[in-house]
Design an enzyme around this catalytic site. Sequence first.
Site, mmCIF file in Angstrom:
data_model
loop_
_atom_site.group_PDB
_atom_site.id
_atom_site.type_symbol
_atom_site.label_atom_id
_atom_site.label_comp_id
_atom_site.label_asym_id
_atom_site.label_seq_id
_atom_site.Cartn_x
_atom_site.Cartn_y
_atom_site.Cartn_z
ATOM 1 N N ASN A 1 58.279 57.731 73.912
ATOM 2 C CA ASN A 1 57.892 57.461 75.344
ATOM 3 C C ASN A 1 56.423 57.683 75.627
ATOM 4 O O ASN A 1 55.875 58.042 76.849
ATOM 5 C CB ASN A 1 58.825 57.910 76.380
ATOM 6 C CG ASN A 1 60.270 57.423 76.303
ATOM 7 O OD1 ASN A 1 60.247 56.110 76.282
ATOM 8 N ND2 ASN A 1 61.131 58.165 76.388
ATOM 9 N N ARG B 1 63.644 62.222 70.549
ATOM 10 C CA ARG B 1 63.425 60.737 70.894
ATOM 11 C C ARG B 1 62.416 60.390 72.155
ATOM 12 O O ARG B 1 61.629 59.404 72.032
ATOM 13 C CB ARG B 1 64.699 60.189 71.225
ATOM 14 C CG ARG B 1 64.736 58.587 71.237
ATOM 15 C CD ARG B 1 65.996 57.850 71.071
ATOM 16 N NE ARG B 1 65.873 56.444 71.228
ATOM 17 C CZ ARG B 1 66.688 55.615 70.978
ATOM 18 N NH1 ARG B 1 67.731 55.919 70.391
ATOM 19 N NH2 ARG B 1 66.341 54.216 71.097
ATOM 20 N N LYS C 1 69.352 51.303 71.612
ATOM 21 C CA LYS C 1 69.256 51.348 73.046
ATOM 22 C C LYS C 1 69.599 49.814 73.645
ATOM 23 O O LYS C 1 69.190 48.901 73.054
ATOM 24 C CB LYS C 1 68.037 51.877 73.605
ATOM 25 C CG LYS C 1 67.864 53.218 73.827
ATOM 26 C CD LYS C 1 66.623 53.499 74.464
ATOM 27 C CE LYS C 1 66.765 55.171 74.600
ATOM 28 N NZ LYS C 1 65.086 55.425 75.366
ATOM 29 N N ARG D 1 84.909 47.405 73.926
ATOM 30 C CA ARG D 1 84.612 48.572 73.772
ATOM 31 C C ARG D 1 83.685 48.737 72.410
ATOM 32 O O ARG D 1 83.317 49.962 71.836
ATOM 33 C CB ARG D 1 85.636 49.763 73.596
ATOM 34 C CG ARG D 1 86.331 49.812 75.011
ATOM 35 C CD ARG D 1 86.859 51.093 75.136
ATOM 36 N NE ARG D 1 87.590 50.977 76.193
ATOM 37 C CZ ARG D 1 89.155 50.584 76.375
ATOM 38 N NH1 ARG D 1 89.653 50.116 75.480
ATOM 39 N NH2 ARG D 1 89.903 50.562 77.589
ATOM 40 N N HIS E 1 54.209 44.686 78.320
ATOM 41 C CA HIS E 1 54.521 46.099 77.865
ATOM 42 C C HIS E 1 53.550 46.911 77.026
ATOM 43 O O HIS E 1 53.041 48.128 77.376
ATOM 44 C CB HIS E 1 56.112 46.158 77.539
ATOM 45 C CG HIS E 1 56.441 47.403 77.228
ATOM 46 N ND1 HIS E 1 56.586 48.400 78.089
ATOM 47 C CD2 HIS E 1 56.679 48.189 76.063
ATOM 48 C CE1 HIS E 1 57.275 49.701 77.561
ATOM 49 N NE2 HIS E 1 57.109 49.707 76.285
ATOM 50 N N HIS F 1 55.101 52.482 82.730
ATOM 51 C CA HIS F 1 56.208 51.948 83.686
ATOM 52 C C HIS F 1 55.749 51.815 85.010
ATOM 53 O O HIS F 1 56.033 50.621 85.719
ATOM 54 C CB HIS F 1 57.412 52.626 83.352
ATOM 55 C CG HIS F 1 58.098 52.717 82.202
ATOM 56 N ND1 HIS F 1 58.867 53.709 81.757
ATOM 57 C CD2 HIS F 1 58.164 51.703 81.199
ATOM 58 C CE1 HIS F 1 59.387 53.703 80.574
ATOM 59 N NE2 HIS F 1 59.061 52.226 80.392
ATOM 60 N N GLU G 1 68.662 61.039 72.607
ATOM 61 C CA GLU G 1 67.375 61.495 73.450
ATOM 62 C C GLU G 1 67.773 62.965 74.230
ATOM 63 O O GLU G 1 67.453 63.094 75.497
ATOM 64 C CB GLU G 1 67.080 60.345 74.427
ATOM 65 C CG GLU G 1 65.474 60.435 74.880
ATOM 66 C CD GLU G 1 65.086 59.247 75.605
ATOM 67 O OE1 GLU G 1 65.476 58.326 75.216
ATOM 68 O OE2 GLU G 1 64.388 59.519 76.558
ATOM 69 N N LYS H 1 60.180 55.300 63.765
ATOM 70 C CA LYS H 1 61.153 55.299 64.967
ATOM 71 C C LYS H 1 62.452 55.699 64.088
ATOM 72 O O LYS H 1 63.339 56.252 64.941
ATOM 73 C CB LYS H 1 61.411 53.903 65.497
ATOM 74 C CG LYS H 1 62.427 53.616 66.402
ATOM 75 C CD LYS H 1 62.237 52.862 67.751
ATOM 76 C CE LYS H 1 63.190 53.054 68.590
ATOM 77 N NZ LYS H 1 63.376 52.014 69.775
ATOM 78 N N GLU I 1 52.885 49.577 70.535
ATOM 79 C CA GLU I 1 53.518 50.330 70.200
ATOM 80 C C GLU I 1 53.529 50.809 68.775
ATOM 81 O O GLU I 1 53.942 52.036 68.464
ATOM 82 C CB GLU I 1 55.158 49.722 70.329
ATOM 83 C CG GLU I 1 55.647 49.452 71.736
ATOM 84 C CD GLU I 1 56.076 50.496 72.272
ATOM 85 O OE1 GLU I 1 56.215 51.889 71.871
ATOM 86 O OE2 GLU I 1 56.612 50.290 73.502
ATOM 87 N N HIS J 1 54.305 56.214 77.915
ATOM 88 C CA HIS J 1 55.116 55.234 78.808
ATOM 89 C C HIS J 1 55.421 55.488 80.250
ATOM 90 O O HIS J 1 55.997 54.704 81.174
ATOM 91 C CB HIS J 1 56.540 54.921 78.130
ATOM 92 C CG HIS J 1 56.596 54.415 77.046
ATOM 93 N ND1 HIS J 1 55.756 54.355 75.938
ATOM 94 C CD2 HIS J 1 57.593 53.057 76.618
ATOM 95 C CE1 HIS J 1 55.968 53.624 75.253
ATOM 96 N NE2 HIS J 1 56.897 53.017 75.655
#
Length: 366
Positions: free
Chosen positions: A248, A244, A140, A118, A267, A255, A234, A224, A182, A251
Amino acid sequence: MSAPTVIRVATASPYDVVVGHGVLDRLRGLLPDGVQRVAIVCPESLEDLLDPFVDLLEGLDVVVLQVPDGEEAKNWEVAAACWESLGEDGFTRSDAVVTLGGGATTDLGGFVAATWLRGVAVVHIPTTLLAMVDAAVGGKTGINSPAGKNLIGSFHEPAGVLCDLALLETLPREELVAGLGEVIKCGFIADPRILELVEETEPEALTADSVVLRELVERSIAVKADVVAGDLKETGGVAGHPGREALNYGHTLAHAIEKATDYSIRHGEAVAIGCVFVAELAAREGGLPEGLVERHRATFGRVGLPVAWNGADFETLLATMRVDKKSRGNQLRFVVLDDLAKPVVLAGPSEENLRAAYDAIAGGAA
Ligand code: GLY
């Protein structure tokens, strides 16, 4: 050699991102006290880099978990093989995972660390510009599934992140340029000095040993760090800021383009196109100040990133954007700019404006 820069990510479990040239010896200091075993998650192609780390960790039990390169690593079979190894090696809660690689490796290794017992400590050592300024910072983690990319995962913040710009010396130029996608995005959503630095510097001078590249990396990480400190999971920002979700920017279309190209586009390249698209959209929906749409084209284009694309029809892209993770129900959501460094959420733009924004980027494509 100038001293490393330490950027604090001030979440509830704060940690440091150390940036510099030749700073790998800082690894030990980023590991929590009491660690006895370290599992280094590393793709096969980077195994030549491992020796110094094994030396730096002398006195600890070190195992290397070799994983496939890139996205091939981000699936449950690879995660299960890592869990199996941690079990065999008797990893306890006070041991740690170290990831060495690009964003796919930090995502997978972070996920393994998040789920073993965990949650055990993880330190990321990103080896691409994209991973330094994005994937390795912010907690993330995740793997892909047949249902889609990054659909399985958790927020698991690292104990520390080590960004050694010397690792970028062998990065192919196209990968470095893609990482700048980015970086420039951070300039538009939060730190316009990034844009000025890009505008003032000859693109060829942005190499691994350049002081400007280092400043760009530090500024992007600071953007960031600031955003995730305010909205780690987020759930939303304050005072109209998207929190947050601002990260994106560009994005949603990016995507869709990645999916339409079967992920053959990098990307950061897709993000550059996606940012120009949302600038065109904002100009139609809200009236982005004059000149900002062209500034998007100029800055991304200056470093060699694509700013036009017509590889799929609008309906296909629209259908993908409708099922984007960020959509709510059937309503499309985009992060757009009200002004430079003023991101806001635009929910439910008109299809006419979406189509016109797409025509504007598709029209310029070769
Ligand atoms: N890559 C976007 C985020 O970390 O939220």
